[in-house]
Design a protein around this motif. Structure first.
Motif, PDB file in Angstrom:
ATOM      1  N   SER A  10      22.794  82.523  14.614  1.00  0.00           N
ATOM      2  CA  SER A  10      24.073  83.233  14.525  1.00  0.00           C
ATOM      3  C   SER A  10      24.747  83.076  13.170  1.00  0.00           C
ATOM      4  O   SER A  10      25.535  83.918  12.783  1.00  0.00           O
ATOM      5  N   GLY A  11      24.451  82.019  12.445  1.00  0.00           N
ATOM      6  CA  GLY A  11      25.095  81.818  11.142  1.00  0.00           C
ATOM      7  C   GLY A  11      24.344  82.422   9.975  1.00  0.00           C
ATOM      8  O   GLY A  11      24.818  82.376   8.844  1.00  0.00           O
ATOM      9  N   ASP A  12      23.166  82.984  10.209  1.00  0.00           N
ATOM     10  CA  ASP A  12      22.345  83.492   9.107  1.00  0.00           C
ATOM     11  C   ASP A  12      22.513  84.996   8.948  1.00  0.00           C
ATOM     12  O   ASP A  12      21.640  85.786   9.290  1.00  0.00           O
ATOM     13  N   MET A  13      23.648  85.383   8.405  1.00  0.00           N
ATOM     14  CA  MET A  13      23.972  86.806   8.252  1.00  0.00           C
ATOM     15  C   MET A  13      23.081  87.506   7.228  1.00  0.00           C
ATOM     16  O   MET A  13      22.864  88.708   7.334  1.00  0.00           O
ATOM     17  N   ASP A  14      22.555  86.777   6.239  1.00  0.00           N
ATOM     18  CA  ASP A  14      21.693  87.416   5.234  1.00  0.00           C
ATOM     19  C   ASP A  14      20.431  87.995   5.869  1.00  0.00           C
ATOM     20  O   ASP A  14      20.062  89.134   5.594  1.00  0.00           O
TER      21      ASP A  14
END
Length: 121
Positions: A89-93
């Motif tokens: 969920s934190g890896d938007m790239d």
């Protein structure tokens, strides 16, 4: 006891038949779901304002019934969910790269002509 057995058999038959009916999509519905998946990807990337989203959503589902639209929307969400499978969920790239790739694919070429599709199992 015979009644319970017949009831249980009938209940099992109904439950088993439900998923196959829910998963049965025509080529028009599959195409609409794919098109709507592209709309959802573009929206997630911030490419669409509310009016553009609404216009493209309506174009994707056409004159289909509300029940069909619900199934198509669920399938389109499934495309996006599958696309983002395994992305934390934190890896938007990574999520954005996958959405960009899908959005830029031939599948999502905005304004592309409808193509007849068949599905074989």
């Amino acid at each position: 006891m015979k009644f319970r057995s017949a009831f249980f058999t009938s209940l099992v038959a109904v439950v088993v038949s439900l998923p196959s009916q829910a998963l049965t999509l025509s080529s028009v519905e599959l195409s609409a779901a794919q098109h709507l998946g592209c709309v959802l990807a573009d929206d997630a990337l911030g490419y669409l304002n509310e009016d553009q989203f609404n216009t493209r959503f309506d174009e994707a589902v056409g004159d289909l019934s509300d029940a069909q639209v619900d199934v198509i929307y669920a399938k389109a969400l499934g495309y996006i969910d599958g696309l983002l499978f395994g992305v934390s969920s934190g890896d938007m790239d990574i999520a954005n790269r996958r959405l960009e790739s899908f959005s830029n694919s031939e599948t999502c070429a905005y304004g592309a002509q409808a193509v007849s599709r068949t599905v074989s199992l």
